[in-house]
Design an enzyme around this catalytic site. Structure first.
Site, PDB file in Angstrom:
ATOM      1  N   LYS A  57       0.891  -1.277   0.046  1.00 10.96           N
ATOM      2  CA  LYS A  57       0.123  -0.092  -0.116  1.00 10.96           C
ATOM      3  C   LYS A  57       0.945   1.150   0.028  1.00 10.96           C
ATOM      4  O   LYS A  57       0.601   2.131  -0.853  1.00 10.96           O
ATOM      5  CB  LYS A  57      -0.935   0.017   1.203  1.00 10.96           C
ATOM      6  CG  LYS A  57      -2.002  -1.075   1.160  1.00 10.96           C
ATOM      7  CD  LYS A  57      -2.759  -1.236   2.514  1.00 10.96           C
ATOM      8  CE  LYS A  57      -4.052  -2.435   2.264  1.00 10.96           C
ATOM      9  NZ  LYS A  57      -4.691  -2.563   3.654  1.00 10.96           N
ATOM     10  N   GLN A  83      -4.669  -1.255   9.636  1.00  9.08           N
ATOM     11  CA  GLN A  83      -4.624  -2.517   9.188  1.00  9.08           C
ATOM     12  C   GLN A  83      -5.109  -3.702  10.110  1.00  9.08           C
ATOM     13  O   GLN A  83      -4.871  -3.767  11.279  1.00  9.08           O
ATOM     14  CB  GLN A  83      -3.183  -2.790   8.717  1.00  9.08           C
ATOM     15  CG  GLN A  83      -3.059  -4.208   8.027  1.00  9.08           C
ATOM     16  CD  GLN A  83      -3.594  -4.247   6.682  1.00  9.08           C
ATOM     17  OE1 GLN A  83      -3.765  -3.242   5.746  1.00  9.08           O
ATOM     18  NE2 GLN A  83      -3.680  -5.446   6.064  1.00  9.08           N
ATOM     19  N   ASP A 124     -11.095   3.063   4.081  1.00 14.40           N
ATOM     20  CA  ASP A 124     -11.387   1.664   3.834  1.00 14.40           C
ATOM     21  C   ASP A 124     -12.912   1.559   3.773  1.00 14.40           C
ATOM     22  O   ASP A 124     -13.438   0.510   3.099  1.00 14.40           O
ATOM     23  CB  ASP A 124     -11.133   0.751   5.441  1.00 14.40           C
ATOM     24  CG  ASP A 124      -9.729   0.191   5.211  1.00 14.40           C
ATOM     25  OD1 ASP A 124      -9.355  -0.500   4.183  1.00 14.40           O
ATOM     26  OD2 ASP A 124      -9.023  -0.138   6.244  1.00 14.40           O
TER      27      ASP A 124
HETATM   28  N1  GUN Z   1      -6.493  -6.616   5.901  1.00 14.90           N
HETATM   29  C1  GUN Z   1      -6.907  -7.323   5.206  1.00 14.90           C
HETATM   30  N2  GUN Z   1      -7.685  -6.393   3.966  1.00 14.90           N
HETATM   31  C2  GUN Z   1      -7.754  -5.485   4.781  1.00 14.90           C
HETATM   32  C3  GUN Z   1      -8.279  -4.039   4.033  1.00 14.90           C
HETATM   33  O1  GUN Z   1      -8.840  -3.912   3.035  1.00 14.90           O
HETATM   34  N3  GUN Z   1      -8.188  -2.994   5.026  1.00 14.90           N
HETATM   35  C4  GUN Z   1      -7.792  -3.171   6.233  1.00 14.90           C
HETATM   36  N4  GUN Z   1      -7.660  -2.258   7.092  1.00 14.90           N
HETATM   37  N5  GUN Z   1      -7.186  -4.205   6.586  1.00 14.90           N
HETATM   38  C5  GUN Z   1      -7.058  -5.296   5.971  1.00 14.90           C
END
Ligand code: GUN
Length: 279
Positions: A52, A96, A119
Site C-alpha cells: 500500500k 490494518q 477503507d
Molecule cells: N486486512 C486485510 N484486508 C484489509 C483491508 O482492506 N483493510 C484493512 N484495513 N485491513 C485489511
C-alpha cells in the site's frame, strides 16, 4: 477457455487516472496524505502494508506508516486516531486488520472520521452506501466493480451470486451490484445446496477464504467469475476458485494472484484522493 481478467493491467490503468487527479490537487496546493497504522507484526499485514505504501508513493500520495507494538492498548490506538483525525495534512486513515485480540476493531473503526475512512468500514459509510448516498466504498468490492466496468460486463438484470457475507467484501459487494440493478444472492456457510445457486450466476463472486472451494461444476457456462480469495497454502497463494476447472467453463475469470488484489490497492489510492478532494 475463459478469458483472463488482468487485474494487474487494470490496476495500472486506474493508478494512472489517480496519479492525474493527484497532480491536479498538488497544483491547488493539496498533497493527498495517507496514514497507515499497523499494530503488531503479522507477516501478511506487513506485506500488505508495504504494498500500500509503495503504491501510494508512486502516484504522489504522501504515505505515513505508523508502526505500533503488539502490546499497544486500545486507548493508545484511539489517541493516534484522534491525532490523525485532526491533522489537516492527513486525508486518509487506514488501520490494518486484523488487530490484536485485546483491541476491539469495531470501536477503532468507529473512531476514524468518516471523511478520512479510506477503507469505507465506518458505519456511516456503510449506511450511506446501502441507501445510495455518496460514501467512501470499501476497496475490494469497489475494485471488483471497476474490473467489471473495464471489462464491459453487463450488470443490470444479471444474476450476481456472492459467496461470503463479510462486512468488508460480501455485504458491500451486494450493495454495489444491487445499485447497478443486478439481481443479487448472497450465499454463506449455512446455505443449502450452494452449487444449485452458484450455477444460476451470470456473475459469481467468491469471497469466503477457502482455497479452491468453487469448482467448475458449480459454474454456469459463460459466467464471469471473480475470485476475491487470497489463501496462503503450501502451493503458494491460491484463490477461493479452482482456476483449472473453473476456467474451462467460465467466459471470463480473474486469476490469483494478479486479479482482484492489485485492484484493492488501486482503490485505496482512489479513495484517498476522493477524501482529499472533499477537503
Ligand atoms: N486486512 C486485510 N484486508 C484489509 C483491508 O482492506 N483493510 C484493512 N484495513 N485491513 C485489511
Amino acid at each position: 477457455m475463459a478469458q483472463l481478467i488482468d487485474g494487474r493491467k487494470w490496476a495500472a490503468v486506474s493508478r494512472a487516472e489517480t496519479a492525474q487527479s493527484v497532480a491536479m490537487l498538488v497544483q491547488k496546493g493539496i498533497t493527498p496524505g495517507l496514514a497507515v497504522i499497523l499494530v503488531g507484526d503479522n507477516p501478511a499485514s506487513e506485506s500488505y502494508v508495504r504494498g500500500k505504501e509503495k503504491a501510494a508513493r508512486e502516484v504522489g500520495i504522501t504515505s505515513q506508516l505508523i508502526r505500533l507494538p503488539v502490546e499497544t492498548t486500545e486507548t493508545e490506538l484511539l489517541h493516534w486516531i484522534d491525532l490523525l483525525n485532526r491533522d489537516p495534512l492527513c486525508h486518509g486513515i487506514l488501520v490494518q486488520l486484523p488487530l490484536p485480540d485485546h483491541i476491539a476493531a469495531e470501536r477503532v473503526i468507529e473512531a476514524i472520521s468518516p471523511a478520512k475512512d479510506v477503507d469505507g468500514f465506518h458505519t456511516q459509510n456503510i449506511g450511506a452506501l446501502s441507501v445510495g448516498l455518496p460514501a467512501i466504498v470499501p476497496c475490494t468490492p469497489l475494485g471488483v466493480m471497476k474490473l467489471l466496468a473495464y471489462e464491459s460486463v453487463p450488470i443490470a438484470g444479471a444474476h450476481a451470486v456472492i459467496i461470503g457475507r463479510s462486512n468488508i467484501v460480501g455485504k458491500p459487494m451486494a450493495s454495489l451490484l444491487l445499485a447497478q440493478s443486478a439481481t443479487v444472492t448472497i450465499c454463506h456457510s449455512k446455505t443449502h445446496d450452494l452449487a444449485s445457486i452458484t450455477r444460476q450466476a451470470d456473475i459469481l463472486v467468491a469471497a469466503v477464504g477457502r482455497p479452491k472451494m468453487v469448482t467448475g461444476d458449480m459454474i454456469k457456462p459463460g459466467a464471469v467469475v471473480i475470485d476475491v480469495g487470497i489463501n496462503r497454502t503450501d502451493e503458494g497463494l491460491v484463490g477461493d476458485v479452482d482456476f483449472a476447472s473453473a476456467s474451462t467453463v467460465a467466459a471470463a475469470i480473474t486469476p490469483v494472484p494478479r486479479g482482484v488484489g492489485p485492484m484493492t490497492i488501486a482503490m485505496l489510492l482512489h479513495n484517498t484522493v476522493t477524501a482529499a478532494l472533499r477537503t
